[in-house]
Design an enzyme around this catalytic site. Structure first.
Site, PDB file in Angstrom:
ATOM      1  N   THR A 214       0.767  -1.162   0.079  1.00 28.43           N
ATOM      2  CA  THR A 214       0.022   0.017   0.176  1.00 28.43           C
ATOM      3  C   THR A 214       1.023   1.118  -0.092  1.00 28.43           C
ATOM      4  OG1 THR A 214      -0.141   0.057   2.453  1.00 28.43           O
ATOM      5  CG2 THR A 214      -2.053  -1.002   1.370  1.00 28.43           C
ATOM      6  N   ARG A 242     -12.143  -9.479  -3.140  1.00 28.36           N
ATOM      7  CA  ARG A 242     -11.805  -9.408  -1.722  1.00 28.36           C
ATOM      8  C   ARG A 242     -11.381  -8.227  -1.643  1.00 28.36           C
ATOM      9  NH1 ARG A 242      -6.374  -7.312   0.023  1.00 28.36           N
ATOM     10  NH2 ARG A 242      -5.683  -8.177   2.139  1.00 28.36           N
ATOM     11  N   GLY A 244      -9.268  -5.618   1.460  1.00 30.83           N
ATOM     12  CA  GLY A 244      -8.491  -5.600   2.670  1.00 30.83           C
ATOM     13  C   GLY A 244      -8.905  -4.510   3.711  1.00 30.83           C
ATOM     14  N   ASP A 245      -7.466  -3.949   4.583  1.00 31.04           N
ATOM     15  CA  ASP A 245      -7.948  -3.139   5.434  1.00 31.04           C
ATOM     16  C   ASP A 245      -7.540  -1.694   5.098  1.00 31.04           C
ATOM     17  OD1 ASP A 245      -5.002  -3.703   5.064  1.00 31.04           O
ATOM     18  OD2 ASP A 245      -4.599  -2.102   6.654  1.00 31.04           O
ATOM     19  N   THR A 265      -0.138  -0.594   6.510  1.00 27.73           N
ATOM     20  CA  THR A 265       0.281  -1.413   5.503  1.00 27.73           C
ATOM     21  C   THR A 265       0.754  -2.911   6.010  1.00 27.73           C
ATOM     22  OG1 THR A 265       1.968  -1.973   3.626  1.00 27.73           O
ATOM     23  CG2 THR A 265       2.722  -0.577   5.687  1.00 27.73           C
ATOM     24  N   GLY A 266       0.061  -3.786   5.355  1.00 32.99           N
ATOM     25  CA  GLY A 266       0.382  -5.355   5.716  1.00 32.99           C
ATOM     26  C   GLY A 266      -0.623  -6.131   5.429  1.00 32.99           C
ATOM     27  N   GLY A 268      -3.856  -7.486   5.425  1.00 28.75           N
ATOM     28  CA  GLY A 268      -5.216  -6.834   5.838  1.00 28.75           C
ATOM     29  C   GLY A 268      -6.242  -7.537   6.661  1.00 28.75           C
TER      30      GLY A 268
END
Length: 345
Positions: A214, A242, A244-245, A265-266, A268
């Protein structure tokens, strides 16, 4: 007689009220400004990244940092600073956002972004858009010109048209590097699924580099207003729409005046389950913890114990910056009262 009159006049003057403007006061300390940005975390190997690539990444981070910080130094607001910095990262093929977005399993692009204004506690987010050049811009439009927080897919793009934004063809996001990553990921997924007969297990076996990436920015302006924003192309070879976060307020993005602003960032799924961005701010607000301690506890303790990988950039109401990560590296940069930093490892 004159002496007595002078004493009487002086006594009267001393008893008169003094206006606040006439009182000597200490000059009020200037509100510190600060900006931090990230370009994603993951398995960033020193051996695989050439000296030329290192310079290229650092130069783009520096460009985004300087542009966003200039907004703040000229008295601009934190939301504009965050937007300015993220736009530069979105427009670079180096990062998994905007132009550098990864491919879905079906060879398309589905981008997500969110923004939060710490002053008003208003927020905007978009998910699964395929024709928005700068998703963070549309997230801001949602925040400022709609009664909603999150819009997705075709509906989000219809809203963009209503706001006068121009759409871009999906091929705008095509890059050779990301396409090869898709082919590689699909091959690994196929091999893992054949071995496990389990789609979920095969996804879990993918390297972290395929699972996240991200860009984001957090800022505090001269008025003390905090803001945070995040933008992403999502997970390589993702399926079934899908999300994510990154577009989830409280997971990938959060800001509240007087507390902190966070962009994550990771992986999610973990950041959503553990409410990472919101948890960091809650530890500051309710447990009175310093930013550095709160961010470190969530990223390097709670998230690690859960098996989650990634990092955050964060800034508090005093301009302090914390950028912890539990992966091999994280593209990041910051500028504020404590100086300037541009780093990868």
């Amino acid at each position: 007689m004159k002496a007595l009159l002078a004493v009487a006049v002086t006594s009267v003057l001393l008893c008169l009220p003094v206006k606040a403007s006439e009182m000597e006061t200490e000059p009020k300390a200037a509100q510190p400004i600060a900006l931090a940005i990230h370009g994603g975390a993951g398995t960033i190997s020193k051996a695989k990244l050439s000296d030329e690539q290192k310079l290229e990444y650092k130069a783009k981070l520096k460009q985004a940092l300087d542009a966003g910080y200039q907004v703040l130094s000229q008295g601009g607001d934190s939301v504009t600073a965050v937007k300015t910095a993220i736009n530069i990262l979105e427009n670079s093929p180096l990062f998994n956002a905007g132009l550098g977005a990864v491919y879905t399993f079906d060879g398309a692009h589905e981008l997500d972004a969110s923004i939060m204004d710490g002053k008003s506690m208003n927020a905007g987010a978009v998910a699964g858009v395929s024709h928005i050049k700068n998703p963070i811009d549309l997230a801001i439009e949602v925040m400022e010109h709609s009664p909603h927080v999150m819009l997705s897919g075709q509906g989000a793009e219809e809203f963009a048209l209503n706001q006068g934004m121009q759409l871009v063809p999906s091929k705008y996001f095509d890059t050779e590097k990301r396409y090869h990553s898709l082919l590689d990921a699909k091959n690994k997924l196929k091999q893992a699924e054949l071995a496990t007969k389990d789609f979920q297990a095969s996804v879990n076996q993918l390297d972290t580099d395929y699972k996240f990436g991200t860009v984001g920015a957090v800022a505090i302006d001269s008025q003390g207003n905090l803001a945070a924003g995040t933008s992403t192309g999502g997970m390589t070879a993702k399926r079934f729409g899908r999300i994510g976060d990154s577009p989830v307020i409280g997971a990938g993005t959060y800001a509240e005046n007087g507390v902190c602003a966070v962009s994550a960032t990771g992986h999610g799924e973990y950041f959503i389950r553990y409410h990472v961005a919101g948890d960091i701010c809650a530890r500051i607000k309710y447990q009175d913890k310093p930013l550095k301690d709160a961010a470190d506890e969530v990223i390097n303790q709670r998230l690690v114990e859960a098996g989650g990988s990634g990092g955050v950039i964060s800034v508090d109401s005093e301009g302090n910056v914390a950028m912890p990560f539990n992966t091999e590296g994280m593209y990041r940069a910051a500028k504020g009262p404590n100086g300037e930093q541009v780093s990868i490892w």
